[in-house]
Design a protein around this motif. Structure first.
Motif, PDB file in Angstrom:
ATOM      1  N   ALA A   1       1.075  -1.645   0.151  1.00  0.00           N
ATOM      2  CA  ALA A   1      -0.058  -0.036   0.300  1.00  0.00           C
ATOM      3  C   ALA A   1       1.129   1.178   0.231  1.00  0.00           C
ATOM      4  O   ALA A   1       0.738   2.716  -0.455  1.00  0.00           O
TER       5      ALA A   1
ATOM      6  N   LEU B   1      -5.973   5.925   5.282  1.00  0.00           N
ATOM      7  CA  LEU B   1      -5.573   4.660   4.892  1.00  0.00           C
ATOM      8  C   LEU B   1      -6.255   3.207   6.162  1.00  0.00           C
ATOM      9  O   LEU B   1      -4.472   3.172   6.215  1.00  0.00           O
ATOM     10  N   ASN B   2      -6.443   2.388   5.795  1.00  0.00           N
ATOM     11  CA  ASN B   2      -6.837   1.807   6.576  1.00  0.00           C
ATOM     12  C   ASN B   2      -6.349   0.343   6.212  1.00  0.00           C
ATOM     13  O   ASN B   2      -7.543  -0.336   5.404  1.00  0.00           O
ATOM     14  N   VAL B   3      -4.739   0.402   5.933  1.00  0.00           N
ATOM     15  CA  VAL B   3      -4.845  -0.827   5.383  1.00  0.00           C
ATOM     16  C   VAL B   3      -5.314  -2.351   5.947  1.00  0.00           C
ATOM     17  O   VAL B   3      -4.092  -2.448   6.991  1.00  0.00           O
ATOM     18  N   ASN B   4      -5.645  -3.251   5.163  1.00  0.00           N
ATOM     19  CA  ASN B   4      -5.918  -4.778   6.218  1.00  0.00           C
ATOM     20  C   ASN B   4      -6.539  -4.940   7.132  1.00  0.00           C
ATOM     21  O   ASN B   4      -5.835  -4.944   8.396  1.00  0.00           O
ATOM     22  N   GLY B   5      -7.387  -3.643   7.874  1.00  0.00           N
ATOM     23  CA  GLY B   5      -8.129  -3.571   9.294  1.00  0.00           C
ATOM     24  C   GLY B   5      -6.782  -3.102   9.966  1.00  0.00           C
ATOM     25  O   GLY B   5      -6.899  -3.274  11.730  1.00  0.00           O
TER      26      GLY B   5
ATOM     27  N   ASP C   1      -8.705  -0.990  12.396  1.00  0.00           N
ATOM     28  CA  ASP C   1     -10.101  -1.119  13.071  1.00  0.00           C
ATOM     29  C   ASP C   1     -10.073  -0.687  15.038  1.00  0.00           C
ATOM     30  O   ASP C   1     -10.839  -0.543  15.064  1.00  0.00           O
TER      31      ASP C   1
ATOM     32  N   ASP D   1     -10.731   5.345   4.677  1.00  0.00           N
ATOM     33  CA  ASP D   1     -11.275   4.075   3.790  1.00  0.00           C
ATOM     34  C   ASP D   1     -10.103   3.215   4.047  1.00  0.00           C
ATOM     35  O   ASP D   1      -8.852   3.317   4.406  1.00  0.00           O
ATOM     36  N   THR D   2      -9.964   2.040   2.344  1.00  0.00           N
ATOM     37  CA  THR D   2      -9.416   0.731   2.499  1.00  0.00           C
ATOM     38  C   THR D   2      -8.735   1.098   1.387  1.00  0.00           C
ATOM     39  O   THR D   2      -7.840   0.361   0.870  1.00  0.00           O
ATOM     40  N   ASN D   3      -9.092   2.409   0.283  1.00  0.00           N
ATOM     41  CA  ASN D   3      -8.252   2.374  -0.906  1.00  0.00           C
ATOM     42  C   ASN D   3      -8.322   3.632  -1.572  1.00  0.00           C
ATOM     43  O   ASN D   3      -9.060   4.204  -1.161  1.00  0.00           O
TER      44      ASN D   3
END
Length: 195
Positions: free
Chosen positions: A23, A135-139, A142, A168-170
């Motif tokens: 990412a 940017l919430n990469v791979n949780g 969370d 967002d994750t994207n």
């Protein structure tokens, strides 16, 4: 937001999650492709270094901001478009805020959280009106988001302030949210004269 310069907060370690490493590279490539200049902490190591390397390899612009005491260590990236040296950490954050049009936090450690929450607090107080993305990469974030939701439930964080953090994750979806962001009015209690 014009998205000319985005400051990225992220780890000085690479961590052990390959999705996060990927990412970081993808974010750097996206910045270069969209003509967004990267503003960051000027390190050549960790996730920081990976984002910068990706932007530079795609012929993008990278502006590093580093305090003098860190410049003396073997961490500073000497191949940047521009390197700004500050006296201390606080001045570094002020300079990053001043020259950036928005902010994105990637996964990182204590320093990343500290930078994210300080810039979020400044937005909450009306000291700037720039978008802040997570940017919430791979949780990765969370648990942090659950904590913030709990702060809302317990009455320590207003829903309006919770929603200041764009998540967002994207990458493209996050940049779109940032482009549409409009800062709320400064809270009335901050404008009132105090006796």
């Amino acid at each position: 937001m014009e998205n000319n310069k985005i400051c990225v907060f992220c780890g000085s370690s690479e961590g052990n999650d390959l999705a996060i490493i990927e990412a970081a590279k993808q974010l750097g490539n996206t910045f270069a492709a969209q003509n967004i200049s990267l503003v960051y902490g000027a390190a050549k190591i960790g996730i920081m270094g990976l984002v910068a390397k990706a932007v530079l390899e795609a012929n993008g612009e990278v502006i590093g901001v580093i305090p003098e005491f860190l410049k003396k260590k073997e961490v500073v990236h000497l191949g940047l478009t521009e390197l700004i040296t500050t006296e201390n950490m606080h001045e570094r954050k002020l300079k990053m805020q001043e020259i950036s049009d928005g902010f994105i936090a990637l996964p990182g450690g204590i320093g990343t959280l500290e930078e994210l929450f300080e810039i979020l607090t400044w937005l909450q107080l009306g000291l700037h009106t720039k978008p802040i993305g997570l940017l919430n990469v791979n949780g990765f974030y969370d648990d942090l988001l659950q904590l913030l939701e709990n702060m809302v439930r317990k009455g320590f964080l207003s829903m309006e302030n919770y929603e200041l953090l764009l998540v967002d994750t994207n990458i493209d979806a996050l940049l779109a949210k940032m482009a549409e962001f409009r800062a709320p009015q400064i809270p009335r209690w901050l404008n009132e004269e105090r006796a």
